[in-house]
Scaffold this motif. Structure first.
Motif, PDB file in Angstrom:
ATOM      1  N   THR A  92       0.696  -1.204   0.066  1.00  0.00           N
ATOM      2  CA  THR A  92      -0.015  -0.023   0.212  1.00  0.00           C
ATOM      3  C   THR A  92       0.674   1.355  -0.102  1.00  0.00           C
ATOM      4  N   VAL A  93       0.486   2.163  -0.920  1.00  0.00           N
ATOM      5  CA  VAL A  93       1.044   3.620  -0.788  1.00  0.00           C
ATOM      6  C   VAL A  93       0.032   4.465  -1.003  1.00  0.00           C
ATOM      7  N   ALA A  94       0.084   5.641  -0.426  1.00  0.00           N
ATOM      8  CA  ALA A  94      -0.891   6.694  -0.645  1.00  0.00           C
ATOM      9  C   ALA A  94      -0.570   7.591  -1.816  1.00  0.00           C
ATOM     10  N   SER A  95      -1.593   8.230  -2.373  1.00  0.00           N
ATOM     11  CA  SER A  95      -1.559   8.931  -3.521  1.00  0.00           C
ATOM     12  C   SER A  95      -0.627   9.982  -3.438  1.00  0.00           C
ATOM     13  N   THR A  96      -0.669  10.362  -2.126  1.00  0.00           N
ATOM     14  CA  THR A  96       0.515  11.677  -1.911  1.00  0.00           C
ATOM     15  C   THR A  96       1.815  11.426  -1.842  1.00  0.00           C
ATOM     16  N   GLN A  97       2.072  10.095  -1.943  1.00  0.00           N
ATOM     17  CA  GLN A  97       3.409   9.516  -1.880  1.00  0.00           C
ATOM     18  C   GLN A  97       3.989   9.133  -3.262  1.00  0.00           C
ATOM     19  N   VAL A  98       3.062   9.188  -4.566  1.00  0.00           N
ATOM     20  CA  VAL A  98       3.148   8.727  -5.698  1.00  0.00           C
ATOM     21  C   VAL A  98       3.685  10.129  -6.672  1.00  0.00           C
ATOM     22  N   ASP A  99       4.486   9.862  -7.437  1.00  0.00           N
ATOM     23  CA  ASP A  99       4.949  10.990  -8.372  1.00  0.00           C
ATOM     24  C   ASP A  99       3.760  11.767  -8.870  1.00  0.00           C
ATOM     25  N   SER A 100       3.918  13.006  -8.991  1.00  0.00           N
ATOM     26  CA  SER A 100       2.586  13.803  -9.432  1.00  0.00           C
ATOM     27  C   SER A 100       2.511  13.491 -10.873  1.00  0.00           C
ATOM     28  N   SER A 101       3.339  13.097 -11.621  1.00  0.00           N
ATOM     29  CA  SER A 101       3.460  12.674 -13.169  1.00  0.00           C
ATOM     30  C   SER A 101       2.459  11.312 -13.317  1.00  0.00           C
ATOM     31  N   THR A 102       2.163  10.896 -12.135  1.00  0.00           N
ATOM     32  CA  THR A 102       1.435   9.641 -12.517  1.00  0.00           C
ATOM     33  C   THR A 102      -0.050   9.797 -12.817  1.00  0.00           C
ATOM     34  N   GLY A 103      -0.742   9.332 -13.938  1.00  0.00           N
ATOM     35  CA  GLY A 103      -1.838   9.301 -14.320  1.00  0.00           C
ATOM     36  C   GLY A 103      -2.517   8.247 -14.104  1.00  0.00           C
ATOM     37  N   PHE A 104      -4.141   8.518 -13.765  1.00  0.00           N
ATOM     38  CA  PHE A 104      -5.160   7.549 -13.576  1.00  0.00           C
ATOM     39  C   PHE A 104      -6.276   7.777 -14.681  1.00  0.00           C
TER      40      PHE A 104
END
Length: 262
Positions: A92-104
Motif C-alpha cells: 500500500t502507498v498513498a496517492s500523496t506519496q506517488v509522483d505527481s506525473s502518475t496518471g489515472f
C-alpha cells in the motif's frame, strides 16, 4: 525412452510447469529456475522447430495465464494462475506519496467483450457480453492456445469476457521517489514486491474512488546521488495478466495483453 515417448506424443497432456522446465533445460541448461504453486493447465503438442525459447515460453505463459519472468536474483520464474486469482496482501502507498506525473484513467484500452479462443485440432469457441457490446460497441479478440481439451478453451473464452468486458481504472506506470516520499523503503523494496504483487494506491482524490488496485508487471530503478526513483509498470486488478518478462481460481485465468517488463 522418455524422450522417445515425448517425440511420439508431442508431450500432449504435459502441464505448463513441466513444459516450462523442459524448454528451459533445452535452451539454457543449468540456468536457475524458481517454481511457484501448482499448474492448473495441460497442453497439447507444441511445435519447437525454428522457434526461439522466448516464443515457446510465451506460449506456455499464454496457456497457464500467468507471468514468466526474470526476478531480481536472475532466476527464471514460472508461476501458476493462482498467483493472479488467489487473495493477496497488497503493498500500500498513498496517492500523496506517488509522483505527481502518475496518471489515472478509465478507457476501453483493455476491454474485450467478444473473445474467440481455439486450440490446434480442437474446438473454436466464442464468448461475448451483450450488455457491454451494446454500451461500448463490439471489441473482439481471438487467439490460439495450446490446450489439450476443449473444456479449457471454453473456460478461457469465458474468463476473458468475464474480466475484461468493462473499462477499469488503470495507470500505465507509477513512480515513487524512495528518498523523498517518506515511505519506509522496505515497503517497496522487500522480497514480497515482484511481478504479480498487488499494489494499492489509497487516499485517491475525489472523483477517482478512494483506492486503486493494480498488478505490478515490471520494476525499474533510477538512482542518483539525491534520489531513488522506483517505477512500476502495472495492469488493472482483475485482468489475467499474460506476461513474458525478461531482465483467478474459479475460471481458466486468461488475460491477452502481453506486457514486456523487468
Amino acid at each position: 525412452m522418455v524422450q522417445h515417448g515425448l517425440g511420439v506424443t508431442g508431450a500432449t497432456g504435459e502441464t505448463t510447469r513441466d513444459r516450462f522446465n523442459r524448454i528451459v533445460r533445452l535452451a539454457v541448461g543449468a540456468w536457475s529456475e524458481s517454481i511457484e504453486d501448482q499448474p492448473t493447465t495441460t497442453m497439447c503438442a507444441q511445435p519447437f522447430a525454428g522457434q526461439s525459447a522466448a516464443t515457446l515460453l510465451q506460449a506456455v505463459a499464454d496457456a497457464e495465464i500467468a507471468p514468466i519472468y526474470c526476478n531480481g536474483e536472475g532466476e527464471l520464474v514460472w508461476s501458476a494462475r493462482s498467483a493472479r486469482s488467489a487473495d493477496a496482501d497488497p503493498v500500500t502507498v498513498a496517492s500523496t506519496q506517488v509522483d505527481s506525473s502518475t496518471g489515472f484513467s478509465t478507457s476501453l484500452a483493455l476491454v474485450v467483450n467478444e473473445a474467440t479462443v481455439e486450440r490446434p485440432g480442437g474446438a473454436k469457441i466464442t464468448a461475448s457480453d451483450a450488455t457491454s457490446i451494446a454500451a461500448n460497441g463490439r471489441i473482439s479478440e481471438s487467439m490460439t492456445l495450446y490446450y489439450d481439451t476443449d473444456a479449457q478453451v471454453s473456460k478461457a473464452a469465458a474468463y476473458i469476457v468475464n474480466t475484461r468486458s468493462e473499462p477499469r481504472v488503470r495507470m500505465g506506470a507509477l513512480s515513487v521517489d524512495l528518498v523523498t516520499s517518506g515511505l519506509d523503503t522496505e515497503t517497496l523494496l522487500g522480497p514480497g514486491v515482484h511481478v504479480g504483487t498487488v499494489l494499492s494506491v489509497t487516499d485517491m482524490p475525489r472523483g477517482s474512488g478512494t483506492q486503486v488496485d493494480v498488478f505490478i508487471e515490471g520494476i525499474t530503478d533510477y538512482i542518483t546521488p539525491n534520489s531513488w526513483r522506483r517505477t512500476f509498470n502495472t495492469s488493472p486488478l482483475g485482468i489475467g495478466g499474460q506476461v513474458w518478462v525478461l531482465g483467478n481460481a474459479n475460471f481458466s485465468v486468461l488475460g491477452s495483453t502481453t506486457i514486456v517488463a523487468y
